[in-house]
Scaffold this motif. Structure first.
Motif, PDB file in Angstrom:
ATOM      1  N   VAL B 133       0.810  -1.217   0.000  1.00 34.85           N
ATOM      2  CA  VAL B 133       0.000   0.000   0.000  1.00 34.85           C
ATOM      3  C   VAL B 133       0.843   1.266   0.000  1.00 34.85           C
ATOM      4  CG1 VAL B 133      -2.071  -1.008   0.992  1.00 34.85           C
ATOM      5  CG2 VAL B 133      -0.296  -0.141   2.503  1.00 34.85           C
ATOM      6  N   ALA B 134       2.062   1.194   0.524  1.00 36.86           N
ATOM      7  CA  ALA B 134       2.923   2.381   0.518  1.00 36.86           C
ATOM      8  C   ALA B 134       4.373   1.929   0.566  1.00 36.86           C
ATOM      9  CB  ALA B 134       2.622   3.269   1.708  1.00 36.86           C
ATOM     10  N   LEU B 149       8.062   9.839   6.875  1.00 35.19           N
ATOM     11  CA  LEU B 149       6.731  10.301   7.280  1.00 35.19           C
ATOM     12  C   LEU B 149       5.608   9.749   6.427  1.00 35.19           C
ATOM     13  CD1 LEU B 149       7.113  14.050   8.201  1.00 35.19           C
ATOM     14  CD2 LEU B 149       6.698  12.086   9.663  1.00 35.19           C
ATOM     15  N   GLY B 150       5.781   9.873   5.104  1.00 31.87           N
ATOM     16  CA  GLY B 150       4.689   9.550   4.199  1.00 31.87           C
ATOM     17  C   GLY B 150       4.186   8.134   4.370  1.00 31.87           C
ATOM     18  N   THR B 151       5.123   7.187   4.273  1.00 38.58           N
ATOM     19  CA  THR B 151       4.740   5.782   4.340  1.00 38.58           C
ATOM     20  C   THR B 151       4.146   5.440   5.703  1.00 38.58           C
ATOM     21  OG1 THR B 151       6.491   5.298   2.790  1.00 38.58           O
ATOM     22  CG2 THR B 151       5.625   3.443   4.030  1.00 38.58           C
ATOM     23  N   LYS B 153       2.573   7.452   7.676  1.00 38.91           N
ATOM     24  CA  LYS B 153       1.253   8.076   7.805  1.00 38.91           C
ATOM     25  C   LYS B 153       0.164   7.259   7.120  1.00 38.91           C
ATOM     26  CE  LYS B 153      -1.192  12.413   7.087  1.00 38.91           C
ATOM     27  NZ  LYS B 153      -1.931  12.395   8.355  1.00 38.91           N
ATOM     28  N   VAL B 154       0.511   6.655   6.002  1.00 42.53           N
ATOM     29  CA  VAL B 154      -0.474   5.823   5.309  1.00 42.53           C
ATOM     30  C   VAL B 154      -0.996   4.745   6.257  1.00 42.53           C
ATOM     31  CG1 VAL B 154      -0.780   4.144   3.457  1.00 42.53           C
ATOM     32  CG2 VAL B 154       0.478   6.229   3.013  1.00 42.53           C
TER      33      VAL B 154
END
Lengths: 140, 286
Positions: B133-134, B149-151, B153-154
């Motif tokens: 998903v990430a 952060l991005g991954t 946060k998913v």
């Protein structure tokens, strides 16, 4: 002797300050917070700003990009962010991570693109075009 | 004799390989030192964070964060898998993936779906077929919290929205420079065992609202766990590579010794043959 408390300033990547201080001024999200030894237990979020503290050697300044401060009567801990956080930026990073995964699943892997090689090719092509122009001019 | 030249070129190529593995070993050794320093530097933050979170989980009663609450039914779980970006580090990634597969298989047996987020291109290529998903790859030797952060946060969003009911972290634990063991830890809900050590309890004053503070803190707590996992995994990668390259250099050395013996034997044989040819030639003339 003046009353003191222990101050730890740590970020996820390193420990920034650890030592005995007499006074502390922190940029809380609701306004600046002055902390003296013996303060009751408090947790506050911090916004980006200056962190001022007074030790035996005098006053010092640190910049924090936000974070969380935990206060106990004799210990203050500041969990500092290394970066200025904004909700929309986080959102964007999340979107990007998702998109990367999707791209990878479809087999187009952005990591495979060799940007340097492409840039070099592009530069070479530009130089060629320039040369063609110059030759064309001298022939005419 | 044709054999002689072939053996010589083979020795030459193995010597080149040995030079490369030797260089990689030394690079990995120096990178490992730095990676360990970074790993140690990140400890205080995670440690302090854990203390604060534990205090809060015990003390405050006004607001319970979703990350603390255990959900009754588990329908779907999330995994964050941290691997290296590059290979040539022995069985480090393979062992990790084996462990992850075991865990995932156990959930599948219980009819629980699994969502996967990965760090590192090795994990991506392996878990691609499970549906990732990430992902974040190409983090390099010095990742910042920003890169992760991005991954993260998913997965946190997925938990908050109820799409997953548990979140696990899979990474390598740095035991010492010779040993790395794969480890699976439950990140959310935050494990209660962490909270037994606290002797004194109190409730904090919150500024601003307790909800906002707790939210900010919990997110950072999980992020710091992920960051620590990534940094630790880099230290593991470097030391695993160092060991793998050391044994490769040793093997290359052994092989060179063996080939040199073969080479000398072949050389001696050709000299003997030449002498006997000359002698027999001279004998024929007489």
């Amino acid at each position: 002797m003046a009353m003191t408390m222990h101050l730890d300033v740590v970020s996820a990547e390193e420990s920034i300050f650890s030592g005995v201080v007499q006074e502390l001024l922190a940029p809380g999200t609701m306004g600046d917070l002055g902390i003296l030894p013996g303060h009751s237990q408090l947790i506050s979020t911090l916004k980006a700003g200056e962190l001022k503290y007074k030790t035996d050697d005098g006053e010092s300044l640190l910049f924090v990009a936000g974070g969380v401060m935990e206060v106990q009567p004799s210990i203050v801990t500041i969990l500092a962010d290394t970066i200025v956080r904004a909700e929309d930026l986080d959102e964007k990073a999340a979107e990007e991570a998702k998109k990367r995964a999707e791209d990878a699943l479809q087999g187009k892997d952005p990591q495979d693109l060799d940007y340097e090689a492409i840039q070099a090719e592009l530069d070479a092509a530009k130089a060629q075009i320039e040369m063609i122009h110059r030759i064309g001019r001298t022939l005419r | 004799m044709a054999g002689l030249k072939e053996i010589r070129s083979q020795i030459g190529s193995i010597q080149n390989t040995k030079k490369i593995t030797k260089a990689m070993e030394m690079v990995a050794a120096s990178k490992m030192r730095k990676a360990r320093e970074r790993m140690d530097a990140s400890r205080p933050y995670a440690e302090k964070m854990r203390q604060v979170v534990s205090h809060m989980a015990l003390g405050q009663l006004e607001y319970q964060h979703t990350f603390v609450k255990e959900r009754e039914t588990v329908k779907r779980v999330g995994y964050i898998i941290i691997s290296s970006d590059r290979g040539l580090c022995g069985g480090l990634n393979t062992n990790l993936f084996k462990k992850a597969f075991q865990d995932i298989a156990e959930w599948k047996d219980k009819d629980v779906e699994v969502d996967i987020a990965v760090f590192g291109s090795k994990a991506l290529s392996v878990f691609r077929r499970f549906g990732v998903v990430a992902e974040s790859t190409g983090l390099g030797d010095k990742p910042t919290t920003n890169d992760l952060l991005g991954t993260t946060k998913v997965m946190l969003d997925a938990y908050e929205e109820g799409r997953i009911d548990r979140l696990f972290l899979v990474e390598n634990e740095f035991v010492n420079s010779m040993t790395q063991t794969p480890r699976v830890t439950q990140m959310i809900p935050i494990v209660a065992a962490d909270m037994d050590e606290i002797k004194y309890q109190w409730d904090y004053l919150y500024e601003p609202e307790s909800k906002e503070v707790v939210d900010a803190l919990m997110t950072r707590y999980i992020e710091s766990l992920v960051y620590q996992g990534v940094v630790e995994n880099i230290a593991c990668e470097m030391s695993a590579r160092m060991i793998a390259m050391k044994s490769a250099s040793d093997n290359a050395g052994d092989m060179i010794d063996k080939l040199k013996l073969v080479y000398n034997k072949a050389r001696q044989a050709s000299i003997t043959q030449e002498i006997s040819e000359i002698v027999s030639g001279a004998a024929a003339v007489e």
